[in-house]
Enzyme design. Structure first.
Site, PDB file in Angstrom:
ATOM      1  N   ARG A  68      -8.398  25.805  -4.145  1.00  7.59           N
ATOM      2  CA  ARG A  68      -7.748  24.517  -3.901  1.00  7.59           C
ATOM      3  C   ARG A  68      -7.404  23.899  -5.253  1.00  7.59           C
ATOM      4  O   ARG A  68      -8.290  23.500  -6.008  1.00  7.59           O
ATOM      5  CB  ARG A  68      -8.676  23.601  -3.096  1.00  7.59           C
ATOM      6  CG  ARG A  68      -8.918  24.069  -1.677  1.00  7.59           C
ATOM      7  CD  ARG A  68      -7.638  24.201  -0.878  1.00  7.59           C
ATOM      8  NE  ARG A  68      -7.874  24.408   0.548  1.00  7.59           N
ATOM      9  CZ  ARG A  68      -6.905  24.608   1.435  1.00  7.59           C
ATOM     10  NH1 ARG A  68      -5.637  24.644   1.027  1.00  7.59           N
ATOM     11  NH2 ARG A  68      -7.197  24.789   2.707  1.00  7.59           N
ATOM     12  N   GLY A  71      -8.156   5.392   3.171  1.00  8.44           N
ATOM     13  CA  GLY A  71      -7.603   4.529   2.131  1.00  8.44           C
ATOM     14  C   GLY A  71      -6.417   5.145   1.412  1.00  8.44           C
ATOM     15  O   GLY A  71      -5.696   4.446   0.689  1.00  8.44           O
ATOM     16  N   ALA A  94      -8.621  26.023   9.169  1.00  6.59           N
ATOM     17  CA  ALA A  94      -7.938  24.767   9.499  1.00  6.59           C
ATOM     18  C   ALA A  94      -6.445  24.916   9.244  1.00  6.59           C
ATOM     19  O   ALA A  94      -6.004  25.847   8.559  1.00  6.59           O
ATOM     20  CB  ALA A  94      -8.511  23.617   8.661  1.00  6.59           C
ATOM     21  N   GLU A 140      -5.784  32.570  10.169  1.00 11.84           N
ATOM     22  CA  GLU A 140      -6.627  32.541   8.976  1.00 11.84           C
ATOM     23  C   GLU A 140      -7.772  33.539   9.015  1.00 11.84           C
ATOM     24  O   GLU A 140      -8.263  33.954   7.963  1.00 11.84           O
ATOM     25  CB  GLU A 140      -7.185  31.132   8.755  1.00 11.84           C
ATOM     26  CG  GLU A 140      -6.121  30.129   8.371  1.00 11.84           C
ATOM     27  CD  GLU A 140      -6.676  28.918   7.636  1.00 11.84           C
ATOM     28  OE1 GLU A 140      -7.911  28.750   7.604  1.00 11.84           O
ATOM     29  OE2 GLU A 140      -5.865  28.157   7.103  1.00 11.84           O
ATOM     30  N   GLU A 172      -3.905  31.908   0.402  1.00 12.38           N
ATOM     31  CA  GLU A 172      -4.500  32.541   1.576  1.00 12.38           C
ATOM     32  C   GLU A 172      -4.616  34.052   1.445  1.00 12.38           C
ATOM     33  O   GLU A 172      -5.321  34.698   2.217  1.00 12.38           O
ATOM     34  CB  GLU A 172      -3.697  32.188   2.829  1.00 12.38           C
ATOM     35  CG  GLU A 172      -3.767  30.702   3.187  1.00 12.38           C
ATOM     36  CD  GLU A 172      -3.070  30.390   4.492  1.00 12.38           C
ATOM     37  OE1 GLU A 172      -2.357  31.276   5.012  1.00 12.38           O
ATOM     38  OE2 GLU A 172      -3.239  29.274   4.995  1.00 12.38           O
ATOM     39  N   GLU A 223      -4.451  28.730  14.433  1.00 10.99           N
ATOM     40  CA  GLU A 223      -4.988  28.777  13.075  1.00 10.99           C
ATOM     41  C   GLU A 223      -6.157  29.757  12.952  1.00 10.99           C
ATOM     42  O   GLU A 223      -6.297  30.430  11.933  1.00 10.99           O
ATOM     43  CB  GLU A 223      -5.416  27.384  12.623  1.00 10.99           C
ATOM     44  CG  GLU A 223      -4.259  26.430  12.371  1.00 10.99           C
ATOM     45  CD  GLU A 223      -3.383  26.844  11.192  1.00 10.99           C
ATOM     46  OE1 GLU A 223      -3.844  27.638  10.340  1.00 10.99           O
ATOM     47  OE2 GLU A 223      -2.242  26.376  11.114  1.00 10.99           O
ATOM     48  N   ARG A 234       0.835  -1.188   0.000  1.00 13.04           N
ATOM     49  CA  ARG A 234       0.000   0.000   0.000  1.00 13.04           C
ATOM     50  C   ARG A 234       0.884   1.258   0.000  1.00 13.04           C
ATOM     51  O   ARG A 234       1.860   1.339   0.732  1.00 13.04           O
ATOM     52  CB  ARG A 234      -0.918   0.035   1.231  1.00 13.04           C
ATOM     53  CG  ARG A 234      -1.963  -1.065   1.249  1.00 13.04           C
ATOM     54  CD  ARG A 234      -3.005  -0.877   0.160  1.00 13.04           C
ATOM     55  NE  ARG A 234      -4.013  -1.918   0.154  1.00 13.04           N
ATOM     56  CZ  ARG A 234      -3.967  -3.010  -0.615  1.00 13.04           C
ATOM     57  NH1 ARG A 234      -2.944  -3.200  -1.429  1.00 13.04           N
ATOM     58  NH2 ARG A 234      -4.945  -3.894  -0.560  1.00 13.04           N
TER      59      ARG A 234
END
Length: 199
Positions: free
Chosen positions: A78, A130, A90, A111, A157, A107, A51
């Site tokens: 993003r 996963g 976050a 932010e 940002e 944060e 994996r």
């Protein structure tokens, strides 16, 4: 009370279970700027599996709720999804020895230029088990006020959009598929349930 609202005591202790198979080898397959990709060979059952996954520092997010029942949302670009999605403030757990709640406080100031007088754990989640080992801790912050100073921001940002949105409007946007950020979804739904539980 509807049947679906009733507690089912036999499931009150339902939880994820630790499992620790033998790791035969673990190597850095790719060294990134922020995260690395690991390549593991693991003994599993009668065989072996391989994996690859992103080795993540972990993160925190903040569900900031004001006295009018509004939640603080930020919107920023993003690149992987080619969207300016709505999110909760976050950030990474990337300061050695820093407790998650302290990282959340940092944060929120960095932010959104805000501080809060009351902090409590809201919910934690593995974001994509996963594909990475990130665990994010979401905190409920109340007693919101402006920070003493504003933080300089750069890159994505630098043009963050900040909005205070009624919590029920954010819940509807999530359930109607208009806002799809997973951490935001978990946070606003958990906050709505927390407030319902408190009556």
């Amino acid at each position: 009370m509807s049947e679906s609202d009733e507690r089912m005591p036999e499931f009150d202790d339902l939880r994820d279970e630790p499992f620790d198979p033998e790791v035969l080898s673990s190597e850095v397959a790719f060294e990134g700027v922020v995260w690395n990709v690991r390549d593991d060979r693991v003994r599993y059952g009668d065989g072996e599996i391989r994996r690859q996954y992103v080795a993540h520092t972990g993160a925190v997010a903040i569900l900031a709720l004001d006295d009018d029942g509004r939640v603080l949302l930020i919107q920023q670009y993003r690149h992987p999804i080619r969207h300016r999605d709505w999110e909760l403030p976050a950030g990474l757990l990337d300061v050695a020895g820093e407790e998650p709640v302290m990282a959340a406080q940092r944060e929120l100031a960095e932010e959104a230029d805000l501080v809060a007088t009351h902090w409590e754990p809201l919910v934690s989640s593995w974001t994509t088990p996963g594909g990475n080992d990130e665990e994010i801790h979401i905190f409920l912050a109340t007693g919101i006020s402006a920070a003493d100073s504003a933080h300089a921001r750069e890159d994505e940002e630098a043009d963050i959009r900040v909005e205070w949105v009624p919590l029920d409007a954010a819940v509807r946007a999530v359930l109607e598929g208009r806002m799809r950020n997973g951490i935001l979804s978990i946070g606003v739904l958990a906050a709505a349930q927390r407030l319902r539980d408190r009556g």
